[in-house]
Design an enzyme around this catalytic site. Structure first.
Site, PDB file in Angstrom:
ATOM      1  N   HIS A  80       0.868  -1.180   0.000  1.00  0.00           N
ATOM      2  CA  HIS A  80       0.000   0.000   0.000  1.00  0.00           C
ATOM      3  C   HIS A  80       0.908   1.236   0.000  1.00  0.00           C
ATOM      4  CE1 HIS A  80      -3.859  -1.813   2.038  1.00  0.00           C
ATOM      5  NE2 HIS A  80      -4.120  -1.552   0.769  1.00  0.00           N
TER       6      HIS A  80
ATOM      7  N   CYS B 247      -2.376   2.828   9.023  1.00  0.00           N
ATOM      8  CA  CYS B 247      -3.422   1.903   8.572  1.00  0.00           C
ATOM      9  C   CYS B 247      -4.633   1.947   9.496  1.00  0.00           C
ATOM     10  CB  CYS B 247      -2.904   0.469   8.548  1.00  0.00           C
ATOM     11  SG  CYS B 247      -1.471   0.213   7.525  1.00  0.00           S
TER      12      CYS B 247
HETATM   13  N1  ARG Z   1      -4.260  -7.108   6.528  1.00  0.00           N
HETATM   14  C1  ARG Z   1      -4.592  -5.891   5.871  1.00  0.00           C
HETATM   15  C2  ARG Z   1      -4.516  -6.093   4.380  1.00  0.00           C
HETATM   16  O1  ARG Z   1      -3.627  -6.761   3.923  1.00  0.00           O
HETATM   17  C3  ARG Z   1      -3.673  -4.793   6.289  1.00  0.00           C
HETATM   18  C4  ARG Z   1      -4.086  -3.451   5.770  1.00  0.00           C
HETATM   19  C5  ARG Z   1      -3.118  -2.381   6.118  1.00  0.00           C
HETATM   20  N2  ARG Z   1      -3.647  -1.113   5.882  1.00  0.00           N
HETATM   21  C6  ARG Z   1      -3.000  -0.088   5.296  1.00  0.00           C
HETATM   22  N3  ARG Z   1      -3.586   1.057   5.217  1.00  0.00           N
HETATM   23  N4  ARG Z   1      -1.806  -0.266   4.752  1.00  0.00           N
HETATM   24  O2  ARG Z   1      -5.353  -5.597   3.623  1.00  0.00           O
END
Ligand code: ARG
Length: 276
Positions: A175, A269
């Protein structure tokens, strides 16, 4: 980066408690379904993050956690708002798909927001960042792992702000918010190698004074930070990053989020910014 006075601006955030947090599927390289999560500890750490933000005078709205949605604690992925317009999320993986409706219900229950349902796959603030003071208001957008680049054009039409597409190339930093963060209205920090060489050039052109992070900082989730323009909230493991933001004139505020790291996320996150 010049050392002007770093002034905080009051923010409004949206968080969701890790009441149903587990790692029962793996959709990023950090998730290991064989290692148990300490749910009580996750909740205590999350509370600490919330009170750190409220203690700084920021407003934190809380979205109710829903059973069966273990990743809902990562509230940054649920939408992306700019100037009262909310570009909704559409998750890449079916395990998280239902989170979008929970966020939509939050925004549509208030007259403060104009909510726009997306056609394209995008994971909200996970892959979008906003710099209100850069070039009159600039959106940075990541693609390569989750958000479809078609969502960048869609977001530009919905929000009426220029959207700069940046290609992420390292699966550990899947991300945008694991590789880049806004330190204030116009300054960013990022880990160059998380981006394609061309996207690195784009970032260098737009932000010649950016604070550059290294691999160690990124692996410690040091870029997954929340800043109010002065206070930089980041996780305790990111000691190198804390030193760097401090040298740049910001005030690092470490918070232990070791449990949330098991899901592949940290401070940013877990905190969506609401821009009315
Ligand atoms: N387990 C989640 C996923 O893989 C983690 C999300 C992390 N969020 C972020 N904004 N980077 O989607």
């Amino acid at each position: 980066m010049s050392h002007d006075e770093r002034l905080p601006r009051n923010r409004t955030y949206l968080m969701c408690p890790p009441e149903h947090f587990t790692v029962e599927y793996a959709i990023n390289p950090w998730m290991d379904t064989k290692v148990a999560v300490d749910a009580g500890r996750a909740l205590t750490q999350w509370e600490m993050l919330r009170t750190t933000l409220t203690g700084l005078g920021h407003q934190v709205h809380v979205l109710d956690a829903r059973p069966g949605l273990p990743d809902m604690v990562y509230s940054a992925n649920g939408a992306f708002s700019v100037d009262g317009t909310v570009y909704g999320a559409r998750f890449k993986y079916p395990q998280r798909a239902a989170e979008a409706a929970a966020h939509q219900a939050f925004y549509t229950s208030s007259f403060a927001w104009r909510y726009v349902e997306p056609q394209q796959v995008n994971e909200g603030e996970g892959d979008f960042a906003y710099l209100p003071g850069a070039y009159g208001g600039l959106v940075l957008a990541g693609y390569g792992f989750r958000t479809d680049p078609a969502a960048h054009a869609e977001a530009q039409e919905v929000l009426g702000r220029p959207v700069i597409s940046l290609k992420l190339v390292d699966p550990a930093f899947y991300h945008l918010d694991t590789a880049l963060a806004a330190l204030d209205d116009r300054h960013v920090t990022y880990y160059p190698d998380a981006f394609s060489p061309a996207s690195q050039r784009v970032l260098a052109q737009l932000f010649p004074d950016a604070l550059l992070a290294d691999r160690e900082d990124a692996e410690a989730f040091g870029l997954n930070l929340v800043s109010d323009g002065r206070h930089v909230i980041l996780n305790t493991e990111a000691t190198g990053m804390a030193r760097k933001v401090s040298a740049a004139g910001y005030l690092p505020m470490p918070v232990d989020l070791s449990e949330l790291k098991r899901g592949g996320g940290s401070v940013k996150c877990a905190v969506a910014e609401l821009r009315a």
